[in-house]
Design a protein around this motif. Sequence first.
Motif, short mmCIF file in Angstrom:
data_model
loop_
_atom_site.label_atom_id
_atom_site.label_comp_id
_atom_site.label_asym_id
_atom_site.label_seq_id
_atom_site.Cartn_x
_atom_site.Cartn_y
_atom_site.Cartn_z
N PHE A 88 0.83 -1.20 0.00
CA PHE A 88 0.00 0.00 0.00
C PHE A 88 0.86 1.25 0.00
N LEU A 89 1.92 1.27 0.82
CA LEU A 89 2.80 2.43 0.89
C LEU A 89 3.53 2.66 -0.44
N VAL A 90 3.93 1.58 -1.10
CA VAL A 90 4.56 1.71 -2.42
C VAL A 90 3.57 2.28 -3.42
N ALA A 91 2.33 1.77 -3.41
CA ALA A 91 1.31 2.28 -4.33
C ALA A 91 1.02 3.75 -4.04
N LYS A 92 0.95 4.12 -2.78
CA LYS A 92 0.69 5.51 -2.41
C LYS A 92 1.81 6.42 -2.89
N LYS A 93 3.05 5.98 -2.72
CA LYS A 93 4.20 6.77 -3.17
C LYS A 93 4.17 6.94 -4.68
N ARG A 94 3.82 5.88 -5.40
CA ARG A 94 3.75 5.98 -6.86
C ARG A 94 2.62 6.92 -7.31
N GLN A 95 1.49 6.90 -6.60
CA GLN A 95 0.37 7.76 -6.97
C GLN A 95 0.64 9.22 -6.64
N ASN A 96 1.46 9.48 -5.62
CA ASN A 96 1.75 10.85 -5.23
C ASN A 96 2.90 11.47 -6.01
N SER A 97 3.51 10.71 -6.91
CA SER A 97 4.61 11.27 -7.71
C SER A 97 4.06 12.35 -8.64
N SER A 98 4.90 13.33 -8.95
CA SER A 98 4.44 14.45 -9.78
C SER A 98 4.08 14.00 -11.19
N ARG A 111 2.74 11.09 -12.07
CA ARG A 111 1.42 10.44 -12.01
C ARG A 111 0.33 11.48 -11.80
N GLN A 112 0.61 12.50 -10.99
CA GLN A 112 -0.37 13.55 -10.76
C GLN A 112 -0.69 14.29 -12.06
N ARG A 113 0.34 14.53 -12.87
CA ARG A 113 0.10 15.19 -14.17
C ARG A 113 -0.73 14.31 -15.09
N GLN A 114 -0.48 13.00 -15.07
CA GLN A 114 -1.24 12.09 -15.92
C GLN A 114 -2.71 12.05 -15.52
N LEU A 115 -2.99 12.15 -14.24
CA LEU A 115 -4.37 12.04 -13.75
C LEU A 115 -5.08 13.39 -13.66
N GLN A 116 -4.39 14.48 -14.00
CA GLN A 116 -5.01 15.80 -14.01
C GLN A 116 -6.00 15.87 -15.17
N PRO A 117 -7.25 16.24 -14.91
CA PRO A 117 -8.22 16.33 -16.01
C PRO A 117 -7.78 17.38 -17.04
N ALA A 118 -8.08 17.09 -18.28
CA ALA A 118 -7.78 18.02 -19.38
C ALA A 118 -9.09 18.59 -19.92
N LEU A 119 -9.06 19.85 -20.30
CA LEU A 119 -10.23 20.48 -20.90
C LEU A 119 -10.33 20.02 -22.34
N ILE A 120 -11.42 19.37 -22.67
CA ILE A 120 -11.60 18.83 -24.02
C ILE A 120 -12.29 19.84 -24.92
N ARG A 121 -13.40 20.37 -24.44
CA ARG A 121 -14.14 21.35 -25.26
C ARG A 121 -15.12 22.12 -24.39
N LYS A 122 -15.54 23.24 -24.93
CA LYS A 122 -16.57 24.05 -24.29
C LYS A 122 -17.92 23.57 -24.82
N CYS A 123 -18.88 23.39 -23.93
CA CYS A 123 -20.21 22.96 -24.35
C CYS A 123 -20.95 24.14 -24.95
N ASP A 124 -21.72 23.87 -25.96
CA ASP A 124 -22.54 24.90 -26.58
C ASP A 124 -23.83 25.00 -25.79
N ASN A 125 -24.00 26.08 -25.04
CA ASN A 125 -25.18 26.25 -24.21
C ASN A 125 -26.39 26.78 -24.95
N GLN A 126 -26.20 27.19 -26.19
CA GLN A 126 -27.31 27.74 -26.96
C GLN A 126 -28.11 26.61 -27.59
N ILE A 127 -29.40 26.73 -27.48
CA ILE A 127 -30.28 25.76 -28.11
C ILE A 127 -30.94 26.47 -29.29
N SER A 128 -30.67 25.95 -30.46
CA SER A 128 -31.25 26.61 -31.64
C SER A 128 -32.58 25.94 -31.97
#
Length: 157
Positions: free
Chosen positions: A123-133, A135-152
């Motif tokens: 568990f401690l090894v897994a925690k250390k691997r997950q807290n590495s910078s 891994r944190q960058r890999q799991l950081q959400p990325a902005l894919i697109r802006k939703c179109d809020n207008q309904i035509s």
Amino acid sequence: MIEETARVVAINGSQVTLQSQLKSTCHSCSQQDDCGSGQVAKAFPQKRLTTEITTDIKLAIGDEVVIGVQDKDLLTAAFEVYMLPLIAMLIAASFAQLYLVEQLGWSEVYAIIFAMFAAVIGFLVAKKRQNSSGRQRQLQPALIRKCDNQISITEVL
């Protein structure tokens, strides 16, 4: 890619604070009113997840966006968190049973303690691997697109 819709709640230059609502399967079930789990889910407030990302897309407070995390990265993280302690425990338990109990004649309590100690180390090894910078960058959400809020509306029947 695992996607989620989020709402912009704050903007500070290129830093955008997003908030998404964690969904429960109970809220989409048609038996929600007749089910005990559905009643319990209604009693607790829905949780919200807040995250900050950097983007060049022009956004305003209240805009809805789609964010995402790569499937592979999320599955790798889940595998490490669940399987490293389990694998360490099984290997240690096997070793302890075959060597400590069978060869040296020790009590099985030592094999159990040895296995639990190995699970904690896993568990401690897994925690250390997950807290590495990285891994944190890999799991950081990325902005894919802006939703179109207008309904035509083109035609009203």
